[in-house]
Design a protein around this motif. Structure first.
Motif, PDB file in Angstrom:
ATOM      1  N   VAL A  72     -25.150  31.297  12.021  1.00  0.00           N
ATOM      2  CA  VAL A  72     -24.341  31.298  13.233  1.00  0.00           C
ATOM      3  C   VAL A  72     -24.397  29.890  13.824  1.00  0.00           C
ATOM      4  O   VAL A  72     -25.447  29.446  14.268  1.00  0.00           O
ATOM      5  N   THR A  73     -23.251  29.203  13.797  1.00  0.00           N
ATOM      6  CA  THR A  73     -23.186  27.847  14.334  1.00  0.00           C
ATOM      7  C   THR A  73     -21.898  27.674  15.111  1.00  0.00           C
ATOM      8  O   THR A  73     -20.889  28.338  14.826  1.00  0.00           O
ATOM      9  N   TYR A  74     -21.924  26.784  16.104  1.00  0.00           N
ATOM     10  CA  TYR A  74     -20.684  26.482  16.828  1.00  0.00           C
ATOM     11  C   TYR A  74     -19.833  25.559  15.976  1.00  0.00           C
ATOM     12  O   TYR A  74     -18.668  25.820  15.727  1.00  0.00           O
ATOM     13  N   GLU A  75     -20.398  24.472  15.564  1.00  0.00           N
ATOM     14  CA  GLU A  75     -19.791  23.529  14.625  1.00  0.00           C
ATOM     15  C   GLU A  75     -20.918  23.021  13.749  1.00  0.00           C
ATOM     16  O   GLU A  75     -22.060  22.985  14.157  1.00  0.00           O
ATOM     17  N   GLY A  79     -27.791  25.806  13.518  1.00  0.00           N
ATOM     18  CA  GLY A  79     -27.843  26.112  14.948  1.00  0.00           C
ATOM     19  C   GLY A  79     -29.243  26.562  15.323  1.00  0.00           C
ATOM     20  O   GLY A  79     -30.115  26.742  14.473  1.00  0.00           O
ATOM     21  N   MET A  80     -29.452  26.755  16.630  1.00  0.00           N
ATOM     22  CA  MET A  80     -30.733  27.247  17.126  1.00  0.00           C
ATOM     23  C   MET A  80     -30.567  28.705  17.531  1.00  0.00           C
ATOM     24  O   MET A  80     -29.551  29.068  18.122  1.00  0.00           O
ATOM     25  N   ARG A  81     -31.563  29.501  17.231  1.00  0.00           N
ATOM     26  CA  ARG A  81     -31.543  30.905  17.636  1.00  0.00           C
ATOM     27  C   ARG A  81     -32.827  31.219  18.385  1.00  0.00           C
ATOM     28  O   ARG A  81     -33.908  30.871  17.952  1.00  0.00           O
ATOM     29  N   PHE A  82     -32.655  31.879  19.526  1.00  0.00           N
ATOM     30  CA  PHE A  82     -33.776  32.411  20.289  1.00  0.00           C
ATOM     31  C   PHE A  82     -33.651  33.918  20.256  1.00  0.00           C
ATOM     32  O   PHE A  82     -32.737  34.483  20.844  1.00  0.00           O
ATOM     33  N   PHE A 115     -24.360  21.631  25.894  1.00  0.00           N
ATOM     34  CA  PHE A 115     -24.600  22.446  24.709  1.00  0.00           C
ATOM     35  C   PHE A 115     -23.666  23.648  24.728  1.00  0.00           C
ATOM     36  O   PHE A 115     -23.101  24.006  25.759  1.00  0.00           O
ATOM     37  N   TRP A 116     -23.495  24.235  23.563  1.00  0.00           N
ATOM     38  CA  TRP A 116     -22.700  25.438  23.404  1.00  0.00           C
ATOM     39  C   TRP A 116     -23.638  26.597  23.092  1.00  0.00           C
ATOM     40  O   TRP A 116     -24.604  26.433  22.347  1.00  0.00           O
ATOM     41  N   ALA A 117     -23.344  27.761  23.663  1.00  0.00           N
ATOM     42  CA  ALA A 117     -24.212  28.916  23.424  1.00  0.00           C
ATOM     43  C   ALA A 117     -23.397  30.198  23.429  1.00  0.00           C
ATOM     44  O   ALA A 117     -22.314  30.279  24.024  1.00  0.00           O
ATOM     45  N   LYS A 118     -23.931  31.194  22.742  1.00  0.00           N
ATOM     46  CA  LYS A 118     -23.398  32.551  22.787  1.00  0.00           C
ATOM     47  C   LYS A 118     -24.559  33.491  22.498  1.00  0.00           C
ATOM     48  O   LYS A 118     -25.637  33.063  22.083  1.00  0.00           O
ATOM     49  N   ALA A 119     -24.335  34.768  22.747  1.00  0.00           N
ATOM     50  CA  ALA A 119     -25.388  35.759  22.542  1.00  0.00           C
ATOM     51  C   ALA A 119     -24.845  36.891  21.679  1.00  0.00           C
ATOM     52  O   ALA A 119     -23.634  37.019  21.470  1.00  0.00           O
ATOM     53  N   ASN A 149     -22.352  35.651  26.669  1.00  0.00           N
ATOM     54  CA  ASN A 149     -21.805  36.839  26.009  1.00  0.00           C
ATOM     55  C   ASN A 149     -21.542  36.506  24.546  1.00  0.00           C
ATOM     56  O   ASN A 149     -22.066  35.529  24.037  1.00  0.00           O
ATOM     57  N   THR A 150     -20.712  37.264  23.893  1.00  0.00           N
ATOM     58  CA  THR A 150     -20.485  37.072  22.457  1.00  0.00           C
ATOM     59  C   THR A 150     -19.494  35.963  22.134  1.00  0.00           C
ATOM     60  O   THR A 150     -19.209  35.718  20.966  1.00  0.00           O
ATOM     61  N   ASN A 151     -18.970  35.281  23.138  1.00  0.00           N
ATOM     62  CA  ASN A 151     -18.054  34.155  22.937  1.00  0.00           C
ATOM     63  C   ASN A 151     -18.793  32.839  23.165  1.00  0.00           C
ATOM     64  O   ASN A 151     -19.637  32.741  24.055  1.00  0.00           O
TER      65      ASN A 151
END
Length: 166
Positions: A72-75, A79-82, A115-119, A149-151
């Motif tokens: 799962v990556t933005y670009e 990516g980082m996952r917590f 930064f970009w994030a989603k859940a 959120n998921t976006n």
């Protein structure tokens, strides 16, 4: 081969004295020298940690909650996952930590951390910040109750006075 103990002892003592004289005579004058500048680098994570950057989990947090992933990556490719643990988990009841550069960085030319994030589901992150140094947090800036959120969504944390960070 036979070495007389008295001669060996005298040679050893003379060697130690000679080295002591040599090293005690070497003194560097540091008057007028400038402190080495910090490295200028605004990158934190671009498909991996930038040079010198490290992560440390906060005490009481789940140290396995953070990981670098490629699914799962933005670009890009990573990516980082917590992975936020459930309340009462024996390995730690929350996910949290700090990214730091032990060598320091000159951030005076930067005005924000973005930064970009989603859940995986709608949630609220208690705090996301900058300048949390596990000490007095003298120049910290935080965003509280960050809704995800998921976006994918971009977040911007301004650096109020970057000149204080050099």
């Amino acid at each position: 081969m036979f070495i007389d103990k008295k001669i060996f002892s005298k040679l050893a003592l003379l060697s130690v004295l000679a080295l002591t004289l040599v090293f005690s005579a070497c003194k560097r004058d540091i008057e007028g020298l400038e402190e080495a500048p910090f490295r200028v680098d605004g990158e934190v994570f671009i498909d991996g940690f930038s040079a010198g950057l490290e992560y440390a989990a906060f005490g009481g947090s789940n140290i396995l909650a953070f990981q670098v992933v490629d699914d799962v990556t933005y670009e890009g490719d990573a990516g980082m996952r917590f992975a936020v643990p459930a309340v009462g988990e024996p390995e730690g009841a929350y996910a949290g930590g700090a990214f730091f550069d032990p060598g320091g960085r000159d951030l005076s030319g930067f005005d924000a951390l973005t930064f970009w994030a989603k859940a995986s589901k709608t949630a609220s992150i208690d705090v996301v910040g900058f300048g949390i140094d596990l000490g007095e947090n003298k120049y910290s800036v935080t965003l509280n109750a960050v809704e995800v959120n998921t976006n994918w969504k971009q977040f911007i944390i301004p650096i109020p006075d970057a000149s204080k960070l050099d």
